[in-house]
Design an enzyme around this catalytic site. Structure first.
Site, mmCIF file in Angstrom:
data_model
loop_
_atom_site.group_PDB
_atom_site.id
_atom_site.type_symbol
_atom_site.label_atom_id
_atom_site.label_comp_id
_atom_site.label_asym_id
_atom_site.label_seq_id
_atom_site.Cartn_x
_atom_site.Cartn_y
_atom_site.Cartn_z
ATOM 1 N N ASP A 136 35.424 18.611 73.451
ATOM 2 C CA ASP A 136 36.158 17.860 72.428
ATOM 3 C C ASP A 136 37.530 17.440 72.961
ATOM 4 O O ASP A 136 38.055 18.052 73.902
ATOM 5 C CB ASP A 136 36.374 18.720 71.180
ATOM 6 C CG ASP A 136 35.068 19.023 70.474
ATOM 7 O OD1 ASP A 136 34.084 18.318 70.723
ATOM 8 O OD2 ASP A 136 35.050 19.981 69.683
HETATM 9 N N1 URA Z 1 32.454 23.778 70.810
HETATM 10 C C1 URA Z 1 33.398 23.031 70.195
HETATM 11 O O1 URA Z 1 33.587 23.120 68.978
HETATM 12 N N2 URA Z 1 34.112 22.176 70.965
HETATM 13 C C2 URA Z 1 33.961 22.049 72.296
HETATM 14 O O2 URA Z 1 34.673 21.264 72.936
HETATM 15 C C3 URA Z 1 32.982 22.848 72.923
HETATM 16 C C4 URA Z 1 32.238 23.698 72.152
#
Ligand code: URA
Length: 234
Positions: free
Chosen positions: A106
Site C-alpha cells: 500500500d
Molecule cells: N496488508 C496491508 O494492509 N497493506 C499492505 O501493504 C500489505 C499487507
C-alpha cells in the site's frame, strides 16, 4: 503474464521485415546466432530473454533483471500514477516499461518490494500454491496482546470478497508491535485484520518474502540487484 514464447523464424522475419523463406536461407548460411551458437533450426522456440544475433547485429539481447527496493512511505506500487511517485521511477537507468512489481505494498506501507522483468519468476513466487511467507512488522495505534493470535490463525471472513483468510501467524513483539506472517495478499489484508479489533495500523513494514530478506543496508528509496541465491529461492 506468461513468458512470451515464439518461433525463431517468425521472430527474425518480423524483425528484418523479410519472408520466412528468406529467414530459412539466412539460417542455412549460418548467419543467425541463438544464445551464442549458430542456429539452423527454423522451429526453434525462443522467449523474450533469448539472445539473437544476425551477422553483427543484435536483434534481441535482453537479460533477466531482479531488484529489491526499500519502499518508502508515499510511493505507489504501480507502473504509472498521476499523483504519487511510483516504485519503478526510483530505479534509475532501468527501463521501467519492461519491469513489474511482484507483490504490491500500500501507499503508506514500507519495506521489501521485488521488481523484475521476469514474469515467470514473479508468477511462481506469488502464486498461492507456492505458499511463500510474507513477513510484516506492524505498529498499532492501541495496545495489543496474545488474544489476537487465535483470530489470525483461524482466518477471518471478508464478506466483500466472500473469502476467509488463510491461517496467518501473529507474534507479539511489544505492546504496540506485532510480527505478522501471511501466505497470501488480499486487498489491505493486514489493516483489515487489525480493523476487526478496531485497532488502526500506524506503520506496516515488509521484512521478507520467503527467504529474501530486506537488506538492512538499504535506506528508504534505495535498491539493489538480487543475488543468485535470492533469485533461486525455494
Ligand atoms: N496488508 C496491508 O494492509 N497493506 C499492505 O501493504 C500489505 C499487507
Amino acid at each position: 503474464m506468461r513468458s512470451k514464447r515464439s518461433r525463431l523464424d517468425q521472430f527474425v522475419a518480423q524483425k528484418l521485415q523479410i519472408s520466412k523463406k528468406a529467414v530459412r536461407q539466412l539460417l542455412l548460411e549460418n548467419r543467425v546466432e541463438l544464445d551464442g551458437e549458430i542456429c539452423k533450426a527454423v522451429d526453434k522456440q525462443i522467449n523474450e530473454f533469448s539472445h539473437i544475433r544476425f551477422d553483427d547485429t543484435w536483434l534481441q539481447q535482453r537479460n533477466r533483471e531482479y531488484y529489491m527496493l526499500n519502499k518508502p512511505v508515499g510511493v505507489v506500487s504501480a507502473t504509472i500514477d498521476d499523483i504519487h511517485p511510483t516504485a519503478l521511477s526510483l530505479l534509475k537507468g532501468v527501463n521501467s516499461e519492461l519491469m513489474h512489481i511482484a507483490g504490491r505494498l500500500d501507499l503508506n506501507s514500507t519495506g521489501l518490494l521485488l521488481i523484475t522483468n521476469d514474469s515467470q519468476w514473479s508468477q511462481a513466487l506469488m502464486a498461492p500454491e507456492t505458499k511463500v511467507d510474507k513477513q510484516y512488522l506492524v505498529t498499532l495505534a492501541n495496545p495489543i496482546d496474545e488474544s489476537y493470535e487465535k483470530a489470525f490463525a483461524d482466518g477471518m471472513y471478508f464478506g466483500y470478497e466472500d473469502i476467509t483468510t488463510k491461517p496467518a501467524k501473529f507474534e507479539l513483539v511489544t505492546e504496540f508491535q506485532a510480527r505478522v506472517t501471511l501466505q497470501e495478499g488480499k486487498y489491505h489484508q493486514i489493516k483489515r485484520m487489525f480493523g476487526r479489533f478496531r485497532n488502526p495500523v500506524v506503520e506496516l513494514h515488509r521484512e521478507s518474502i520467503g527467504t529474501i530478506l530486506l537488506d538492512k543496508h538499504l535506506k528508504p528509496g534505495e535498491y539493489r540487484h538480487l543475488d543468485n541465491k535470492e533469485i533461486c529461492m525455494k
